[in-house]
Design a protein around this motif. Structure first.
Motif, PDB file in Angstrom:
ATOM      1  N   TYR A   4       0.819  -1.215   0.000  1.00 45.24           N
ATOM      2  CA  TYR A   4       0.000   0.000   0.000  1.00 45.24           C
ATOM      3  C   TYR A   4       0.855   1.268   0.000  1.00 45.24           C
ATOM      4  CZ  TYR A   4      -4.123  -2.847   0.943  1.00 45.24           C
ATOM      5  OH  TYR A   4      -5.142  -3.770   0.847  1.00 45.24           O
ATOM      6  N   ARG A  47      -0.518   4.330  -2.085  1.00 42.95           N
ATOM      7  CA  ARG A  47      -1.691   4.980  -1.478  1.00 42.95           C
ATOM      8  C   ARG A  47      -1.298   5.784  -0.243  1.00 42.95           C
ATOM      9  NH1 ARG A  47      -6.354   0.211  -1.786  1.00 42.95           N
ATOM     10  NH2 ARG A  47      -6.040  -0.300  -3.995  1.00 42.95           N
ATOM     11  N   VAL A  97      -8.217   8.180  -3.931  1.00 42.33           N
ATOM     12  CA  VAL A  97      -7.843   7.431  -2.728  1.00 42.33           C
ATOM     13  C   VAL A  97      -8.796   7.799  -1.593  1.00 42.33           C
ATOM     14  CG1 VAL A  97      -6.049   7.081  -0.984  1.00 42.33           C
ATOM     15  CG2 VAL A  97      -5.421   7.296  -3.390  1.00 42.33           C
TER      16      VAL A  97
END
Length: 337
Positions: free
Chosen positions: A216, A219, A235
């Motif tokens: 991740y 993000r 996001v």
């Protein structure tokens, strides 16, 4: 005209090549850093008062004490450095890490309450309490930040330090009131002296946390650009912040339960890496983990050798070095203004 155009194209290509090389992970400096950490690990394995080569049970003691301790050093260094990196991205502040947000103090409060409810808690219970309160405390810290209109680089860590001081005072009061002073002192003095086989294995869960953060990473990097930018790029800001906070709390809770308080490690390493490599989480994460391992291993070797045959808590060495780095960063930001 044609010459200027060619120069512009060439310059653009060179900048793209530099950017690509900058974001590459397996570079010569990174390989050298890994080799240096391996050498430090070998030194750690053969550093100590007990003569493992001259005693009959030396091999057994090597695998009972030295190997677990060195593995715990590596895993803990990666965990605390990585937690500081993610926190700095989420809060958009270089001076934030588990020590300056009160996260580690909340973990200590969770440990005290677990000892209060369960007279002889298992390591799993201690970890659960530390992880739960780390998460609660970090979310409370973020709620405080949302209500503060003045978000200067100094106000953000000061709020966390003040909140941590209050929680630390509560932990001390509860410990003294219920005669758990020894448990408090053990937690505040972060040390690897008690790390043995069978008492550190839960630290390997940090590998899973590292893997999830790497997945991740993009993000989390977008979340570090702010809520408006992250939302405009598709996001879900609230979810990714909650997810990142959960991973940080998990890592810090495990370290607090097994090792204790390790100050400023999450401040030193991410700032050094970001200073030279920028703020890309995916390419910085391996560097942060490796340098975190090396930093805490060096501090632990110093703690074992500085007054041999006695041992200084590694948190004392880390606190001293971290305080100096903290002041240097503050001075640098003041000069930039």
């Amino acid at each position: 005209m044609q010459k200027n155009t060619i120069q512009k194209i060439t310059g653009s290509e060179n900048s793209q090549t530099q950017c690509y090389n900058h974001n590459k992970i397996w570079t010569k400096p990174f390989i050298l850093a890994i080799i240096a950490v391996i050498i430090l690990g070998v030194i750690s394995l053969f550093t100590g008062v007990y003569d493992i080569r001259g005693q009959e049970d030396g091999i057994n003691m090597f695998f009972i004490t030295r190997v677990p301790r060195t593995a715990a050093l590596m895993l803990t260094g990666a965990a605390m450095s990585m937690s500081g990196l993610v926190m700095q991205l989420i809060t958009q502040n270089r001076l934030v890490e588990p020590t300056t947000t009160g996260t580690i103090e909340w973990a200590g409060l969770g440990l005290i309450l677990v000892y209060l409810l369960f007279p002889a808690p298992t390591l799993v219970l201690r970890m659960t309490g530390a992880i739960l309160f780390s998460f609660i405390g970090t979310m409370i810290y973020f709620l405080f930040l949302r209500r503060v209109k003045l978000r200067s680089s100094l106000i953000v860590p000061i709020i966390g330090i003040m909140l941590g001081a209050v929680i630390s005072a509560i932990s001390t009061f509860v410990g003294l009131a219920f005669q758990m002073k020894q448990n408090i002192e053990t937690w505040f003095v972060g040390s690897f002296a008690s790390v043995l086989i069978g008492k550190y294995e839960y630290l390997w869960l940090i590998v899973i946390v590292t893997f999830l953060i790497f997945i991740y990473a993009d993000r989390l990097t977008l979340a570090g650009l702010g809520e408006d930018v992250a939302t405009s790029l598709g996001v879900n800001y609230s979810k990714i912040v909650l997810f990142g906070t959960g991973l940080i709390s998990f890592a810090v809770g495990i370290v607090a339960a097994v090792i204790g308080n390790l100050p400023f490690l999450g401040l030193i390493v991410p700032n050094i890496v970001s200073m030279y490599r920028g703020d890309d989480l995916r390419s910085n994460l391996p560097w942060v983990c490796v340098l975190g391992m090396g930093t805490i291993t060096v501090c632990d070797i110093i703690s074992r050798t500085i007054i041999m045959p006695f041992e200084v808590p590694v948190s004392l060495i880390l606190g001293t070095v971290g305080s100096v780095v903290f002041i240097v960063i503050l001075s640098k930001q003041r000069r930039l203004r």
